[in-house]
Design a protein around this motif. Sequence first.
Motif, mmCIF file in Angstrom:
data_model
loop_
_atom_site.group_PDB
_atom_site.id
_atom_site.type_symbol
_atom_site.label_atom_id
_atom_site.label_comp_id
_atom_site.label_asym_id
_atom_site.label_seq_id
_atom_site.Cartn_x
_atom_site.Cartn_y
_atom_site.Cartn_z
ATOM 1 N N UNK A 69 47.851 33.961 41.604
ATOM 2 C CA UNK A 69 47.226 32.781 41.001
ATOM 3 C C UNK A 69 48.208 32.051 40.092
ATOM 4 N N UNK A 70 49.001 32.791 39.350
ATOM 5 C CA UNK A 70 49.966 32.168 38.446
ATOM 6 C C UNK A 70 51.127 31.516 39.199
ATOM 7 N N UNK A 71 51.508 32.069 40.358
ATOM 8 C CA UNK A 71 52.640 31.536 41.132
ATOM 9 C C UNK A 71 52.321 30.212 41.808
ATOM 10 N N UNK A 72 51.085 29.995 42.183
ATOM 11 C CA UNK A 72 50.728 28.762 42.892
ATOM 12 C C UNK A 72 50.693 27.608 41.883
ATOM 13 N N UNK A 73 50.895 26.406 42.350
ATOM 14 C CA UNK A 73 50.956 25.234 41.470
ATOM 15 C C UNK A 73 49.814 24.252 41.696
ATOM 16 N N UNK A 74 48.744 24.680 42.329
ATOM 17 C CA UNK A 74 47.660 23.766 42.672
ATOM 18 C C UNK A 74 46.465 23.887 41.735
ATOM 19 N N UNK A 75 46.069 25.096 41.389
ATOM 20 C CA UNK A 75 44.841 25.310 40.627
ATOM 21 C C UNK A 75 45.097 26.015 39.301
ATOM 22 N N UNK A 76 44.334 25.598 38.279
ATOM 23 C CA UNK A 76 44.313 26.276 36.982
ATOM 24 C C UNK A 76 43.178 27.289 36.929
ATOM 25 N N UNK A 77 42.148 27.042 37.746
ATOM 26 C CA UNK A 77 40.925 27.837 37.695
ATOM 27 C C UNK A 77 40.532 28.334 39.073
ATOM 28 N N UNK A 78 39.896 29.506 39.080
ATOM 29 C CA UNK A 78 39.423 30.140 40.308
ATOM 30 C C UNK A 78 38.009 30.651 40.080
ATOM 31 N N UNK A 79 37.194 30.596 41.132
ATOM 32 C CA UNK A 79 35.890 31.245 41.076
ATOM 33 C C UNK A 79 36.113 32.723 40.808
ATOM 34 N N UNK A 129 40.496 28.788 44.512
ATOM 35 C CA UNK A 129 40.852 27.857 43.456
ATOM 36 C C UNK A 129 39.887 26.689 43.433
ATOM 37 N N UNK A 130 39.589 26.198 42.231
ATOM 38 C CA UNK A 130 38.645 25.090 42.085
ATOM 39 C C UNK A 130 39.155 24.101 41.036
ATOM 40 N N UNK A 171 41.040 31.996 34.847
ATOM 41 C CA UNK A 171 42.048 30.985 34.533
ATOM 42 C C UNK A 171 43.444 31.593 34.589
ATOM 43 N N UNK A 172 44.443 30.762 34.901
ATOM 44 C CA UNK A 172 45.806 31.275 35.048
ATOM 45 C C UNK A 172 46.521 31.445 33.706
ATOM 46 N N UNK A 173 45.863 31.078 32.597
ATOM 47 C CA UNK A 173 46.470 31.310 31.280
ATOM 48 C C UNK A 173 45.395 31.318 30.203
ATOM 49 N N UNK A 174 45.754 31.882 29.077
ATOM 50 C CA UNK A 174 44.885 31.882 27.912
ATOM 51 C C UNK A 174 44.565 30.449 27.505
ATOM 52 N N UNK A 175 45.568 29.584 27.477
ATOM 53 C CA UNK A 175 45.338 28.211 27.007
ATOM 54 C C UNK A 175 44.387 27.443 27.925
ATOM 55 N N UNK A 176 44.464 27.651 29.228
ATOM 56 C CA UNK A 176 43.527 26.984 30.132
ATOM 57 C C UNK A 176 42.110 27.520 29.943
#
Length: 114
Positions: free
Chosen positions: A24-34, A47-48, A68-73
């Motif tokens: 999830x972190x490697x991809x550059x399309x989504x910040x969030x996933x179900x 990804x959504x 989410x792919x990060x704490x900040x997101x």
Amino acid sequence: MLAAGAIIIGGVAYIVAEEAAAAAKRQNTYKYFDAVLRNNKVFVGNGISTNAAKGVMKLNSKTVGIFAISNSYARGLCASLGGTNFHTAHGSSSGFWDHYHCNLYPDAHCWFTN
């Protein structure tokens, strides 16, 4: 055949969070996933968009949430829905990830990877 760390819900494959986090972190399309919580494990699906992630959080479900792919997101998503309530992992199995709850939707989870 599914891997041991996968489940199917509504025809969609969900992968246990430990296996999905790095991809999830490697991809550059989504910040969030179900995401879903089943049998004390967090499973990550498709990804959504940010708007779709907000909709999932508004369901206010204890078992259906967002990864989410990060704490900040994760923090930003919950802040946009009335404020944040941070929880550290409650244990050490795969069901226990650091996460946020939204003040307006206290049962909803937004798990995240570091």
